[in-house]
Design a protein around this motif. Sequence first.
Motif, PDB file in Angstrom:
ATOM      1  N   ASP A   3      -5.513 -30.049 -24.954  1.00 44.14           N
ATOM      2  CA  ASP A   3      -5.092 -30.530 -26.266  1.00 44.14           C
ATOM      3  C   ASP A   3      -4.575 -29.335 -27.059  1.00 44.14           C
ATOM      4  OD1 ASP A   3      -4.625 -31.761 -28.646  1.00 44.14           O
ATOM      5  OD2 ASP A   3      -6.690 -32.456 -28.972  1.00 44.14           O
ATOM      6  N   THR A   4      -3.265 -29.291 -27.265  1.00 45.06           N
ATOM      7  CA  THR A   4      -2.670 -28.187 -28.027  1.00 45.06           C
ATOM      8  C   THR A   4      -2.888 -28.355 -29.529  1.00 45.06           C
ATOM      9  OG1 THR A   4      -0.505 -29.220 -28.330  1.00 45.06           O
ATOM     10  CG2 THR A   4      -0.880 -28.012 -26.257  1.00 45.06           C
ATOM     11  N   ARG A   5      -3.321 -29.577 -29.919  1.00 45.25           N
ATOM     12  CA  ARG A   5      -3.605 -29.911 -31.320  1.00 45.25           C
ATOM     13  C   ARG A   5      -2.356 -30.024 -32.183  1.00 45.25           C
ATOM     14  NH1 ARG A   5      -9.233 -28.735 -32.196  1.00 45.25           N
ATOM     15  NH2 ARG A   5      -8.844 -28.504 -34.433  1.00 45.25           N
ATOM     16  N   ASP A   6      -1.184 -30.002 -31.551  1.00 46.29           N
ATOM     17  CA  ASP A   6       0.081 -30.099 -32.292  1.00 46.29           C
ATOM     18  C   ASP A   6       1.133 -30.687 -31.359  1.00 46.29           C
ATOM     19  OD1 ASP A   6       2.650 -29.536 -33.433  1.00 46.29           O
ATOM     20  OD2 ASP A   6       1.755 -27.952 -34.647  1.00 46.29           O
ATOM     21  N   ALA A   7       1.681 -31.842 -31.710  1.00 49.64           N
ATOM     22  CA  ALA A   7       2.645 -32.516 -30.838  1.00 49.64           C
ATOM     23  C   ALA A   7       3.889 -31.673 -30.606  1.00 49.64           C
ATOM     24  CB  ALA A   7       3.024 -33.869 -31.426  1.00 49.64           C
ATOM     25  N   THR A  41      -0.132 -34.659 -28.247  1.00 50.72           N
ATOM     26  CA  THR A  41      -0.585 -33.270 -28.420  1.00 50.72           C
ATOM     27  C   THR A  41      -1.106 -32.678 -27.117  1.00 50.72           C
ATOM     28  OG1 THR A  41      -2.885 -33.795 -29.030  1.00 50.72           O
ATOM     29  CG2 THR A  41      -1.237 -33.802 -30.797  1.00 50.72           C
TER      30      THR A  41
END
Length: 371
Positions: free
Chosen positions: A317-321, A349
């Motif tokens: 999960d990069t936490r940012d699309a 994300t």
Amino acid sequence: MPTDTTTASVSSSGPWDAKLQQFHGGQEWAQLSNFVEDFSVTTNPFGMPSAAKLAAAHSIEHSHHYPPADQEPAKSSLARFLWPSEFETERDRLILGNGASELIDLVIRMAPAGTWRPGPFYTQYKEYERSARNNNFTMLSPDTSDKANVACLVNPCNPTGDYLELPELKAWISANVLPGGYAIIDESMQPWHSEQFREHSLISQREYVEGLYREQGISVFVMHSWTKLWCCTGLRLGSVVCPTAEHMRAIKKIQVPWSVNTVALAFLNAVVDDAEYLKDTWELTPAWRKATVDQLRELFPEWEFHGREFLSWIWIDTRDASVAERAVDLARTAGVPVRSGRPGYNLPTFIRVAVRHPAKVDVLVGALKAI
């Protein structure tokens, strides 16, 4: 009525018809002139085992004949791999298929009509859902407390990396399957567990499976896609262990003849004897996985890394699309495609990165440094 794809408006994602097919990784490599390695699929990083590949190649000499209708001797060889001591009494519950995908569809087609539910995780491999929708099941969400006529759990879960041990798995089946229903447990990635994988697998639980069917009419099927462990996705090899021999015969009745071809059968018959390949898999996959996570975590401390240590992929999960999209683009441009979490899973994300040889990982990490 079938959709007329010659006149209908078709939305595509690469080679996939997005209106009719379920997105899957592993399609970009052929379009990349600078291809290095495919990080978008969860296959074994050691590639096709050489002895089995040679056996498959030699089988072409016999491909002017039909494959054996009883799938032998490959089926018995796989049974011996799964149950080294009891294969002669267990193999009548086993049937091979053209990848797990064929068997998933066949089992769901013969399942009791009604409701369908996935495993307890927020997403899982989507082929079960696709087949259930095509067969007009009413879809339940993973967080519902309602039991279903058919419940499908991917364990270990691709892509999330979650894993239920046998006591948890049995409790989940009891809590989520109606009497007379079907529980389909996909253990395609479970053999990565360790050399003791059989002890942790439902394949070792015949007494439990028989008791559940006898007392509640619940049929437990254990599904395997062997194209991941033995890196042979182009050959299409799957199997399902049925609760009884009668269930196996019911599948055989609706399965098209010769669905597993001569080349795939020859490969399977040979690959089950490659002990060295599995030894390398069990020893090096966790080490390479940890090294990859460590490298990426150092670069991106805000990323979250998911999945059990023995698995052949990392769910991130990069936490940012926008960051995830950038990672996918950079990897593709560098010839090392990764799996986006957007198509199919609708998790924009996230990305999924396969475990690969450290030298190939260096190419990927080098590309991602540009984020």
